[in-house]
Write a protein that holds these residues in place. Sequence first.
Motif, PDB file in Angstrom:
ATOM      1  N   ALA A   9       0.830  -1.205   0.000  1.00 21.41           N
ATOM      2  CA  ALA A   9       0.000   0.000   0.000  1.00 21.41           C
ATOM      3  C   ALA A   9       0.866   1.256   0.000  1.00 21.41           C
ATOM      4  O   ALA A   9       0.587   2.212  -0.734  1.00 21.41           O
ATOM      5  CB  ALA A   9      -0.926  -0.009   1.214  1.00 21.41           C
ATOM      6  N   PHE A  10       1.931   1.259   0.802  1.00 16.33           N
ATOM      7  CA  PHE A  10       2.817   2.427   0.844  1.00 16.33           C
ATOM      8  C   PHE A  10       3.418   2.705  -0.526  1.00 16.33           C
ATOM      9  O   PHE A  10       3.431   3.833  -0.993  1.00 16.33           O
ATOM     10  CB  PHE A  10       3.923   2.216   1.879  1.00 16.33           C
ATOM     11  CG  PHE A  10       4.906   3.353   1.946  1.00 16.33           C
ATOM     12  CD1 PHE A  10       4.578   4.531   2.586  1.00 16.33           C
ATOM     13  CD2 PHE A  10       6.155   3.246   1.349  1.00 16.33           C
ATOM     14  CE1 PHE A  10       5.475   5.578   2.638  1.00 16.33           C
ATOM     15  CE2 PHE A  10       7.058   4.289   1.400  1.00 16.33           C
ATOM     16  CZ  PHE A  10       6.711   5.461   2.045  1.00 16.33           C
ATOM     17  N   ARG A  11       3.916   1.656  -1.187  1.00 21.37           N
ATOM     18  CA  ARG A  11       4.538   1.840  -2.507  1.00 21.37           C
ATOM     19  C   ARG A  11       3.520   2.267  -3.550  1.00 21.37           C
ATOM     20  O   ARG A  11       3.817   3.077  -4.423  1.00 21.37           O
ATOM     21  CB  ARG A  11       5.259   0.572  -2.916  1.00 21.37           C
ATOM     22  CG  ARG A  11       6.505   0.318  -2.084  1.00 21.37           C
ATOM     23  CD  ARG A  11       7.355  -0.782  -2.648  1.00 21.37           C
ATOM     24  NE  ARG A  11       6.703  -2.077  -2.618  1.00 21.37           N
ATOM     25  CZ  ARG A  11       6.942  -3.025  -1.728  1.00 21.37           C
ATOM     26  NH1 ARG A  11       7.841  -2.812  -0.789  1.00 21.37           N
ATOM     27  NH2 ARG A  11       6.319  -4.164  -1.780  1.00 21.37           N
ATOM     28  N   ARG A  12       2.294   1.734  -3.472  1.00 21.50           N
ATOM     29  CA  ARG A  12       1.254   2.110  -4.439  1.00 21.50           C
ATOM     30  C   ARG A  12       0.877   3.583  -4.275  1.00 21.50           C
ATOM     31  O   ARG A  12       0.752   4.313  -5.256  1.00 21.50           O
ATOM     32  CB  ARG A  12       0.023   1.229  -4.256  1.00 21.50           C
ATOM     33  CG  ARG A  12      -1.130   1.593  -5.195  1.00 21.50           C
ATOM     34  CD  ARG A  12      -2.380   0.787  -4.905  1.00 21.50           C
ATOM     35  NE  ARG A  12      -2.836   0.854  -3.529  1.00 21.50           N
ATOM     36  CZ  ARG A  12      -3.526   1.872  -3.004  1.00 21.50           C
ATOM     37  NH1 ARG A  12      -3.813   2.931  -3.747  1.00 21.50           N
ATOM     38  NH2 ARG A  12      -3.919   1.851  -1.753  1.00 21.50           N
ATOM     39  N   ILE A  13       0.728   4.035  -3.049  1.00 18.73           N
ATOM     40  CA  ILE A  13       0.284   5.408  -2.785  1.00 18.73           C
ATOM     41  C   ILE A  13       1.381   6.418  -3.096  1.00 18.73           C
ATOM     42  O   ILE A  13       1.135   7.441  -3.734  1.00 18.73           O
ATOM     43  CB  ILE A  13      -0.177   5.549  -1.320  1.00 18.73           C
ATOM     44  CG1 ILE A  13      -1.438   4.703  -1.094  1.00 18.73           C
ATOM     45  CG2 ILE A  13      -0.444   7.006  -0.962  1.00 18.73           C
ATOM     46  CD1 ILE A  13      -1.796   4.518   0.368  1.00 18.73           C
ATOM     47  N   THR A  14       2.612   6.144  -2.668  1.00 17.66           N
ATOM     48  CA  THR A  14       3.682   7.134  -2.798  1.00 17.66           C
ATOM     49  C   THR A  14       4.541   6.969  -4.043  1.00 17.66           C
ATOM     50  O   THR A  14       5.247   7.885  -4.428  1.00 17.66           O
ATOM     51  CB  THR A  14       4.626   7.082  -1.580  1.00 17.66           C
ATOM     52  OG1 THR A  14       5.236   5.792  -1.523  1.00 17.66           O
ATOM     53  CG2 THR A  14       3.868   7.374  -0.307  1.00 17.66           C
ATOM     54  N   GLY A  15       4.507   5.791  -4.640  1.00 19.00           N
ATOM     55  CA  GLY A  15       5.367   5.545  -5.791  1.00 19.00           C
ATOM     56  C   GLY A  15       6.800   5.236  -5.408  1.00 19.00           C
ATOM     57  O   GLY A  15       7.701   5.314  -6.246  1.00 19.00           O
ATOM     58  N   ALA A  16       7.033   4.884  -4.142  1.00 23.41           N
ATOM     59  CA  ALA A  16       8.382   4.554  -3.682  1.00 23.41           C
ATOM     60  C   ALA A  16       8.859   3.261  -4.334  1.00 23.41           C
ATOM     61  O   ALA A  16       8.057   2.379  -4.656  1.00 23.41           O
ATOM     62  CB  ALA A  16       8.407   4.411  -2.158  1.00 23.41           C
ATOM     63  N   HIS A  17      10.149   3.139  -4.528  1.00 22.40           N
ATOM     64  CA  HIS A  17      10.737   1.946  -5.113  1.00 22.40           C
ATOM     65  C   HIS A  17      10.643   0.793  -4.125  1.00 22.40           C
ATOM     66  O   HIS A  17      10.687   0.993  -2.913  1.00 22.40           O
ATOM     67  CB  HIS A  17      12.207   2.205  -5.474  1.00 22.40           C
ATOM     68  CG  HIS A  17      12.804   1.133  -6.311  1.00 22.40           C
ATOM     69  ND1 HIS A  17      13.402   0.028  -5.777  1.00 22.40           N
ATOM     70  CD2 HIS A  17      12.882   0.997  -7.661  1.00 22.40           C
ATOM     71  CE1 HIS A  17      13.833  -0.758  -6.748  1.00 22.40           C
ATOM     72  NE2 HIS A  17      13.528  -0.191  -7.898  1.00 22.40           N
ATOM     73  N   GLU A  18      10.526  -0.431  -4.629  1.00 25.68           N
ATOM     74  CA  GLU A  18      10.363  -1.594  -3.752  1.00 25.68           C
ATOM     75  C   GLU A  18      11.581  -1.858  -2.871  1.00 25.68           C
ATOM     76  O   GLU A  18      11.472  -2.510  -1.841  1.00 25.68           O
ATOM     77  CB  GLU A  18      10.020  -2.834  -4.561  1.00 25.68           C
ATOM     78  CG  GLU A  18      11.121  -3.284  -5.497  1.00 25.68           C
ATOM     79  CD  GLU A  18      10.700  -4.453  -6.365  1.00 25.68           C
ATOM     80  OE1 GLU A  18      11.599  -5.254  -6.692  1.00 25.68           O
ATOM     81  OE2 GLU A  18       9.529  -4.560  -6.706  1.00 25.68           O
ATOM     82  N   ARG A  19      12.742  -1.341  -3.253  1.00 28.68           N
ATOM     83  CA  ARG A  19      13.945  -1.556  -2.442  1.00 28.68           C
ATOM     84  C   ARG A  19      14.224  -0.402  -1.481  1.00 28.68           C
ATOM     85  O   ARG A  19      15.200  -0.440  -0.742  1.00 28.68           O
ATOM     86  CB  ARG A  19      15.139  -1.778  -3.355  1.00 28.68           C
ATOM     87  CG  ARG A  19      14.973  -3.054  -4.187  1.00 28.68           C
ATOM     88  CD  ARG A  19      16.121  -3.299  -5.084  1.00 28.68           C
ATOM     89  NE  ARG A  19      17.253  -3.745  -4.294  1.00 28.68           N
ATOM     90  CZ  ARG A  19      18.449  -3.983  -4.796  1.00 28.68           C
ATOM     91  NH1 ARG A  19      18.656  -3.801  -6.083  1.00 28.68           N
ATOM     92  NH2 ARG A  19      19.423  -4.394  -4.023  1.00 28.68           N
ATOM     93  N   ALA A  20      13.360   0.617  -1.481  1.00 29.79           N
ATOM     94  CA  ALA A  20      13.544   1.760  -0.579  1.00 29.79           C
ATOM     95  C   ALA A  20      13.265   1.317   0.849  1.00 29.79           C
ATOM     96  O   ALA A  20      12.207   0.774   1.143  1.00 29.79           O
ATOM     97  CB  ALA A  20      12.604   2.898  -0.964  1.00 29.79           C
ATOM     98  N   THR A  21      14.243   1.523   1.727  1.00 26.19           N
ATOM     99  CA  THR A  21      14.081   1.085   3.106  1.00 26.19           C
ATOM    100  C   THR A  21      13.907   2.241   4.086  1.00 26.19           C
ATOM    101  O   THR A  21      13.260   2.069   5.104  1.00 26.19           O
ATOM    102  CB  THR A  21      15.285   0.247   3.565  1.00 26.19           C
ATOM    103  OG1 THR A  21      16.469   1.028   3.412  1.00 26.19           O
ATOM    104  CG2 THR A  21      15.394  -1.026   2.754  1.00 26.19           C
ATOM    105  N   ASP A  22      14.492   3.393   3.813  1.00 26.17           N
ATOM    106  CA  ASP A  22      14.251   4.555   4.652  1.00 26.17           C
ATOM    107  C   ASP A  22      14.591   5.811   3.875  1.00 26.17           C
ATOM    108  O   ASP A  22      15.353   5.787   2.923  1.00 26.17           O
ATOM    109  CB  ASP A  22      15.037   4.491   5.960  1.00 26.17           C
ATOM    110  CG  ASP A  22      16.537   4.566   5.768  1.00 26.17           C
ATOM    111  OD1 ASP A  22      17.005   4.288   4.645  1.00 26.17           O
ATOM    112  OD2 ASP A  22      17.246   4.895   6.710  1.00 26.17           O
ATOM    113  N   ASP A  44       8.367  14.167  -0.345  1.00 27.86           N
ATOM    114  CA  ASP A  44       7.229  15.073  -0.335  1.00 27.86           C
ATOM    115  C   ASP A  44       6.028  14.330  -0.885  1.00 27.86           C
ATOM    116  O   ASP A  44       6.142  13.604  -1.876  1.00 27.86           O
ATOM    117  CB  ASP A  44       7.488  16.289  -1.218  1.00 27.86           C
ATOM    118  CG  ASP A  44       8.437  17.282  -0.583  1.00 27.86           C
ATOM    119  OD1 ASP A  44       8.647  17.190   0.629  1.00 27.86           O
ATOM    120  OD2 ASP A  44       8.954  18.144  -1.304  1.00 27.86           O
ATOM    121  N   VAL A  45       4.874  14.521  -0.253  1.00 26.14           N
ATOM    122  CA  VAL A  45       3.628  13.944  -0.733  1.00 26.14           C
ATOM    123  C   VAL A  45       2.564  15.035  -0.736  1.00 26.14           C
ATOM    124  O   VAL A  45       2.699  16.059  -0.068  1.00 26.14           O
ATOM    125  CB  VAL A  45       3.160  12.747   0.127  1.00 26.14           C
ATOM    126  CG1 VAL A  45       4.120  11.585   0.017  1.00 26.14           C
ATOM    127  CG2 VAL A  45       2.971  13.142   1.566  1.00 26.14           C
TER     128      VAL A  45
END
Length: 151
Positions: free
Chosen positions: A106-119, A123-124
Amino acid sequence: MNIAFERTARRGFYSVTLNGKRSYVPFRLFYAVFPRMNRQVTRGTVEATDRQLEALGIVAEIMEKDRHQIRYTVELGYDIYGRPCATNYIVNALHLGQTIAIVPAAFRRITGAHERATDGCMDVTGAQLDELGFIREEVVSNAASNAILSA
């Protein structure tokens, strides 16, 4: 012209007063406008040219348009074989002082973060904040006034 600046508790931002209005400028853009600035200095005044004032004004105007800073960290768990796997993202909305836990998909879908992003920080928009599950005062007050009107 001298302008006052101060590194804020909002991680990664400088507070700058421009035209009588306090604005928050990301530190990287602040250093891009003032490349000779000593990065160890957390507050003070700096001499700014007209071009630098214009650049800061443009940056501050862009930052004011419904952008919110969040910080996220992966909470790791382990599967039955002892391999690490992401169980939740811990997300902190810096200006709201709220922290939530959300599943990685859900976090990756909403923000578009990469799957390997850990921290990190990003901006949203306000809509993304709402979808993540944060409670914003302006949304609550609008919902309450709509409930009163419909009753």
